[in-house]
Scaffold this motif. Sequence first.
Motif, PDB file in Angstrom:
ATOM      1  N   ALA A  66       0.843  -1.198   0.000  1.00  0.00           N
ATOM      2  CA  ALA A  66       0.000   0.000   0.000  1.00  0.00           C
ATOM      3  C   ALA A  66       0.875   1.244   0.000  1.00  0.00           C
ATOM      4  CB  ALA A  66      -0.919   0.004   1.221  1.00  0.00           C
ATOM      5  N   ILE A  67       0.345   2.332  -0.537  1.00  0.00           N
ATOM      6  CA  ILE A  67       1.042   3.617  -0.497  1.00  0.00           C
ATOM      7  C   ILE A  67       0.032   4.699  -0.151  1.00  0.00           C
ATOM      8  CG2 ILE A  67       0.789   3.941  -3.005  1.00  0.00           C
ATOM      9  CD1 ILE A  67       3.406   5.552  -2.921  1.00  0.00           C
ATOM     10  N   ALA A  68       0.392   5.584   0.768  1.00  0.00           N
ATOM     11  CA  ALA A  68      -0.466   6.703   1.174  1.00  0.00           C
ATOM     12  C   ALA A  68       0.224   8.003   0.785  1.00  0.00           C
ATOM     13  CB  ALA A  68      -0.715   6.662   2.679  1.00  0.00           C
ATOM     14  N   VAL A  69      -0.389   8.746  -0.134  1.00  0.00           N
ATOM     15  CA  VAL A  69       0.207   9.976  -0.662  1.00  0.00           C
ATOM     16  C   VAL A  69      -0.857  11.056  -0.778  1.00  0.00           C
ATOM     17  CG1 VAL A  69       2.072   8.889  -1.956  1.00  0.00           C
ATOM     18  CG2 VAL A  69      -0.163   9.079  -2.989  1.00  0.00           C
ATOM     19  N   PRO A  70      -0.477  12.328  -0.741  1.00  0.00           N
ATOM     20  CA  PRO A  70      -1.440  13.423  -0.927  1.00  0.00           C
ATOM     21  C   PRO A  70      -1.675  13.688  -2.416  1.00  0.00           C
ATOM     22  CG  PRO A  70       0.706  14.328  -0.393  1.00  0.00           C
ATOM     23  CD  PRO A  70       0.858  12.835  -0.369  1.00  0.00           C
ATOM     24  N   LEU A  71      -2.855  13.377  -2.903  1.00  0.00           N
ATOM     25  CA  LEU A  71      -3.160  13.541  -4.325  1.00  0.00           C
ATOM     26  C   LEU A  71      -4.238  14.578  -4.585  1.00  0.00           C
ATOM     27  CD1 LEU A  71      -3.111   9.774  -5.384  1.00  0.00           C
ATOM     28  CD2 LEU A  71      -1.293  11.464  -5.694  1.00  0.00           C
ATOM     29  N   THR A  72      -5.099  14.843  -3.601  1.00  0.00           N
ATOM     30  CA  THR A  72      -6.180  15.811  -3.778  1.00  0.00           C
ATOM     31  C   THR A  72      -6.350  16.634  -2.506  1.00  0.00           C
ATOM     32  OG1 THR A  72      -7.872  14.260  -2.978  1.00  0.00           O
ATOM     33  CG2 THR A  72      -7.437  14.266  -5.348  1.00  0.00           C
ATOM     34  N   ASN A  73      -7.043  17.768  -2.652  1.00  0.00           N
ATOM     35  CA  ASN A  73      -7.401  18.628  -1.524  1.00  0.00           C
ATOM     36  C   ASN A  73      -6.209  19.052  -0.684  1.00  0.00           C
ATOM     37  OD1 ASN A  73     -10.164  18.485  -2.185  1.00  0.00           O
ATOM     38  ND2 ASN A  73     -10.387  16.575  -1.041  1.00  0.00           N
ATOM     39  N   ALA A  74      -5.045  19.139  -1.306  1.00  0.00           N
ATOM     40  CA  ALA A  74      -3.845  19.656  -0.646  1.00  0.00           C
ATOM     41  C   ALA A  74      -3.310  20.790  -1.515  1.00  0.00           C
ATOM     42  CB  ALA A  74      -2.800  18.555  -0.474  1.00  0.00           C
ATOM     43  N   GLY A  75      -2.289  21.469  -1.060  1.00  0.00           N
ATOM     44  CA  GLY A  75      -1.713  22.522  -1.880  1.00  0.00           C
ATOM     45  C   GLY A  75      -1.165  21.978  -3.177  1.00  0.00           C
ATOM     46  N   ALA A  94      -2.880  14.927   2.721  1.00  0.00           N
ATOM     47  CA  ALA A  94      -1.954  15.657   3.605  1.00  0.00           C
ATOM     48  C   ALA A  94      -2.640  16.150   4.864  1.00  0.00           C
ATOM     49  CB  ALA A  94      -1.303  16.825   2.854  1.00  0.00           C
ATOM     50  N   LYS A  95      -3.683  15.458   5.284  1.00  0.00           N
ATOM     51  CA  LYS A  95      -4.437  15.856   6.486  1.00  0.00           C
ATOM     52  C   LYS A  95      -4.371  14.731   7.519  1.00  0.00           C
ATOM     53  CE  LYS A  95      -7.727  18.832   4.014  1.00  0.00           C
ATOM     54  NZ  LYS A  95      -6.994  18.778   2.730  1.00  0.00           N
ATOM     55  N   PRO A  96      -3.983  15.041   8.767  1.00  0.00           N
ATOM     56  CA  PRO A  96      -3.859  14.000   9.797  1.00  0.00           C
ATOM     57  C   PRO A  96      -5.144  13.213  10.024  1.00  0.00           C
ATOM     58  CG  PRO A  96      -2.783  16.017  10.510  1.00  0.00           C
ATOM     59  CD  PRO A  96      -3.505  16.345   9.245  1.00  0.00           C
ATOM     60  N   GLU A  97      -6.303  13.895   9.997  1.00  0.00           N
ATOM     61  CA  GLU A  97      -7.549  13.176  10.253  1.00  0.00           C
ATOM     62  C   GLU A  97      -7.884  12.200   9.135  1.00  0.00           C
ATOM     63  OE1 GLU A  97      -8.536  17.222   8.412  1.00  0.00           O
ATOM     64  OE2 GLU A  97      -7.144  16.395   9.898  1.00  0.00           O
ATOM     65  N   VAL A  98      -7.555  12.578   7.897  1.00  0.00           N
ATOM     66  CA  VAL A  98      -7.767  11.665   6.771  1.00  0.00           C
ATOM     67  C   VAL A  98      -6.773  10.511   6.851  1.00  0.00           C
ATOM     68  CG1 VAL A  98      -7.809  11.438   4.254  1.00  0.00           C
ATOM     69  CG2 VAL A  98      -8.641  13.542   5.336  1.00  0.00           C
ATOM     70  N   ALA A  99      -5.545  10.807   7.256  1.00  0.00           N
ATOM     71  CA  ALA A  99      -4.521   9.764   7.395  1.00  0.00           C
ATOM     72  C   ALA A  99      -4.950   8.711   8.408  1.00  0.00           C
ATOM     73  CB  ALA A  99      -3.193  10.390   7.803  1.00  0.00           C
ATOM     74  N   GLU A 100      -5.535   9.148   9.511  1.00  0.00           N
ATOM     75  CA  GLU A 100      -6.018   8.194  10.518  1.00  0.00           C
ATOM     76  C   GLU A 100      -7.114   7.300   9.946  1.00  0.00           C
ATOM     77  OE1 GLU A 100      -7.237  10.562  13.808  1.00  0.00           O
ATOM     78  OE2 GLU A 100      -5.224  10.680  14.672  1.00  0.00           O
ATOM     79  N   THR A 148       0.956  13.699   9.185  1.00  0.00           N
ATOM     80  CA  THR A 148       0.141  12.549   8.789  1.00  0.00           C
ATOM     81  C   THR A 148       0.805  11.247   9.218  1.00  0.00           C
ATOM     82  OG1 THR A 148       1.172  12.707   6.593  1.00  0.00           O
ATOM     83  CG2 THR A 148      -1.005  13.692   6.846  1.00  0.00           C
ATOM     84  N   SER A 149       2.126  11.213   9.164  1.00  0.00           N
ATOM     85  CA  SER A 149       2.849   9.997   9.584  1.00  0.00           C
ATOM     86  C   SER A 149       2.658   9.737  11.071  1.00  0.00           C
ATOM     87  CB  SER A 149       4.340  10.140   9.273  1.00  0.00           C
ATOM     88  OG  SER A 149       4.562  10.218   7.879  1.00  0.00           O
ATOM     89  N   GLN A 150       2.729  10.793  11.886  1.00  0.00           N
ATOM     90  CA  GLN A 150       2.550  10.628  13.323  1.00  0.00           C
ATOM     91  C   GLN A 150       1.118  10.225  13.659  1.00  0.00           C
ATOM     92  OE1 GLN A 150       5.151  14.397  14.465  1.00  0.00           O
ATOM     93  NE2 GLN A 150       4.418  13.358  16.293  1.00  0.00           N
ATOM     94  N   TYR A 199       3.469  25.491  11.994  1.00  0.00           N
ATOM     95  CA  TYR A 199       2.748  25.153  13.224  1.00  0.00           C
ATOM     96  C   TYR A 199       2.616  23.643  13.410  1.00  0.00           C
ATOM     97  CZ  TYR A 199      -0.800  24.702   9.615  1.00  0.00           C
ATOM     98  OH  TYR A 199      -1.466  24.361   8.465  1.00  0.00           O
ATOM     99  N   ASP A 200       3.004  22.882  12.404  1.00  0.00           N
ATOM    100  CA  ASP A 200       2.830  21.432  12.472  1.00  0.00           C
ATOM    101  C   ASP A 200       4.082  20.778  13.046  1.00  0.00           C
ATOM    102  OD1 ASP A 200       4.579  21.872  10.433  1.00  0.00           O
ATOM    103  OD2 ASP A 200       3.328  21.032   8.844  1.00  0.00           O
ATOM    104  N   ALA A 201       4.081  19.446  13.110  1.00  0.00           N
ATOM    105  CA  ALA A 201       5.201  18.714  13.709  1.00  0.00           C
ATOM    106  C   ALA A 201       6.512  19.008  12.989  1.00  0.00           C
ATOM    107  CB  ALA A 201       4.900  17.211  13.672  1.00  0.00           C
ATOM    108  N   TYR A 202       6.463  19.087  11.681  1.00  0.00           N
ATOM    109  CA  TYR A 202       7.670  19.353  10.897  1.00  0.00           C
ATOM    110  C   TYR A 202       8.216  20.744  11.214  1.00  0.00           C
ATOM    111  CZ  TYR A 202      10.507  20.420   6.741  1.00  0.00           C
ATOM    112  OH  TYR A 202      11.514  20.799   5.890  1.00  0.00           O
ATOM    113  N   GLY A 203       7.352  21.754  11.133  1.00  0.00           N
ATOM    114  CA  GLY A 203       7.798  23.125  11.345  1.00  0.00           C
ATOM    115  C   GLY A 203       8.268  23.392  12.754  1.00  0.00           C
ATOM    116  N   LEU A 204       7.543  22.901  13.739  1.00  0.00           N
ATOM    117  CA  LEU A 204       7.909  23.131  15.133  1.00  0.00           C
ATOM    118  C   LEU A 204       9.236  22.449  15.479  1.00  0.00           C
ATOM    119  CD1 LEU A 204       4.414  22.705  16.840  1.00  0.00           C
ATOM    120  CD2 LEU A 204       5.724  24.835  16.612  1.00  0.00           C
TER     121      LEU A 204
END
Length: 794
Positions: A37-46, A87-93, A115-117, A180-185
């Motif tokens: 399986a692969i999880a990637v941001p394809l829609t509704n992201a920048g 690219a949304k944590p709630e969708v990733a869950e 999303t990984s966390q 403001y996210d995990a990466y930036g902080l």
Amino acid sequence: MGWRKIITWVTLILLGIATSISIAVFNTAYQDKITIAIAVPLTNAGEATQAAGKSMLQGVELYIKKVNQAGGIQGKRLDLQVYDDQAKPEVAEKIAKDIVRSKAVALIGHYSSSTSQAAGKIYQTAGIPVISGSATADAVTQGNDWYFRTIFTDSFQGKFIAYYLNQVLGYSNIALIHGYDAYGLGLGQTIAAEFQQLGGNIVAKWQLEPNQTKATDEIIIEDLQRLKDIGQPTEAEDLQKLKDIGQPTKAEDLQKLKDTRQPTEAVVFAANRDQVINLIVEMKRRNLDLPLFGGDDLGDVALAKSLAKLPGEEESRGFFSNGLYATVPLIYDAADDKTQQFRAKFEQTYETPPGWSAASYYDAIGAIVEAIDRTLSTNQDLPQAVFTGKDLKTDRYLVKEGLAGINSSETAVQTGTRTFYFNQNGNAVVPISVGLFDKGRLVSAFTQLQTISNIKIVPNLEEQIKAGKILPFDDQYLQKTDVVYTGLDINRISYLDEKTSSYLVDFYLWFRYNTNVDIDNIEFLNYGISRLDSGEKLQLTDPIKEEVEAGVKSKVYRIKADFHEEFDFHKYPFDTQLLSVRFRHVNLTRDKLIYAIDFVGMRNNSSTSKELSTEWKEEVFKEISNWNPDQFVFYQDTLVNKSTLGDRRVIDTNSELKYSQFNAIIHIKRDLLGFSIKSLLPLWFFVVVAYLLLYLPFKDLSAEVLTGLLLAIVFYHLSLLDALPDGVGYVVALDYGFYLIYFLLGIELVIVIMGQQELFQKDQIKLRQLIMFGRISFPAIILIFFAVFSWVYL
């Protein structure tokens, strides 16, 4: 008509064999499949994030296609299931729960650290291994032995960025913008802490908000403008500031306040590309020409593609991205030949150049495939149900253990773009490269920092540290490495001699650099073989052009010399040969100098291996008529010298002398049509004559006629082989064509001898059947030969 029965039975037998082989191949190669399986941001992201997600998916698909075309993993085909996490944590869950319920034995993703966390806890609880090629937050793999990554961590990246800003670029005052996210902080905190630890100042810091708008960006831009323009503040402003903090107004206090207020020397981004892309654009539009530096998320080709669509890029390519630094795991201009092959294959397949994310996810699926393959190869006592989908829990555990077993340089995996292994936290041990955008392309910065693997063998360590050539970093040492942009344009290739595998090349060679080393002290490794044997070396003359612009030096040389490349004639005359120019620096090893391909400055700069234009072919190969140039490839790789050079410090170590080697290679294909007309047409004439002999009256068909024809063919065979070098002692493709004719003539000779026997002379029916056998078997054998020959050579 007995011969008809024979033909019928032979045909049925061949069809039966072909059917059996087809069924066996289908059953062994495709009866089982392994789902990934692969999880990637394809829609509704920048837009930039979606472009990165697409690139990630393409990198994985390219590797899976290669594996399946080669027969899968020990006969098991790979099947890819795609999930869009937006690219949304709630969708990733949400999709993580779907992935856990699927038949996937492993997951590739997610793109972002957030999303990984968010999904990582679900994967850990369910026991499914995951590997990301882009999530850099330390927390992604900390405490989760089911999560791996093929990229560095934010803690390492943040310290590296701070170190590079201070120790390499020499900045003491920076402004920091973080997400403001995990990466930036995480990245922002590490950069700030390490930069201040080095004695630098964070003159301003902003945290982007989740509800970020152009209005909030405007506030930051105005602040940056003031920081840039700040020379000395007005006395009224300083008096008011002293009054506000309740400090008595004294002349020395006023001067102290003026001295502590410093303009920023650079703006550092610790945020995702979609969060800062508007800031970058507005800063450029307002001529806010501050140096910009970002993390890995700003270093992908997706950012440049998004900016390229904006007004202003048409007049000046790379207007918005030029001058932006970024830390990345891979830059193609300094990559080796295997990475360039990946790059070329990706561009050929998807008609767009890959970013580092495509390579990083190519590595991710490569690590999973290697883990499964090693598990199946080294554990002979595994149950037959392994990797059949019948016991997912066991399958997933075996993949996880296989990944964990890639844990040292001895067990490292070679995926095609990099060689790497995982540490105890599941993080790939990979170096960091510093890139700089130039005309919309990420190229290597002039100075790179490489980890010194064995500090004990470094001569004059203290002196090199004092001179700033070696820098202490954490618990290791980094070597300052100069990058030299190198380009080559070929004017003409002539005097191609197959006998000696040599050719004359007339070309321009240039270097761009900002170091003081003797850049022209190079050794051409494939200079004419006769000259190399005599000890003669090709020396560069005075440059035809030399200049310095904005601190960057450049030298241009014109060279005309003969070169040598050992030709491989196994597929002659269907062969492809290489015409190359290769060189390295005489003294400076790869830890001190790396040649980077100057893609921006070369004529064909859109690709390393795109098909060449007709105009270029006609001009460069004007004097060569029997070869067609196919590709022009540039890459740098590592030349290894295992000699100790008498250095006693390296005698008992595995240390080697490694040099950066520049390679310019033209792939040429023999003009098969021209060769066929000139050389193979007579061969076909011999075949036709040999076959027509079977239609002569049998009394006119004699062993003497066949022997004469055989001798003529042998002499012609030898005359064609005479064009090859004397040292070619192996069988070439052309030989098999002649062997076929020899075999056919042998059959005819057997028919003639048998036909003269009393049994056939008394029975004309049997004699006709014998001749008919020859007439049918002759073309049948030719057809079978050509089918096999085409499969092997064409």
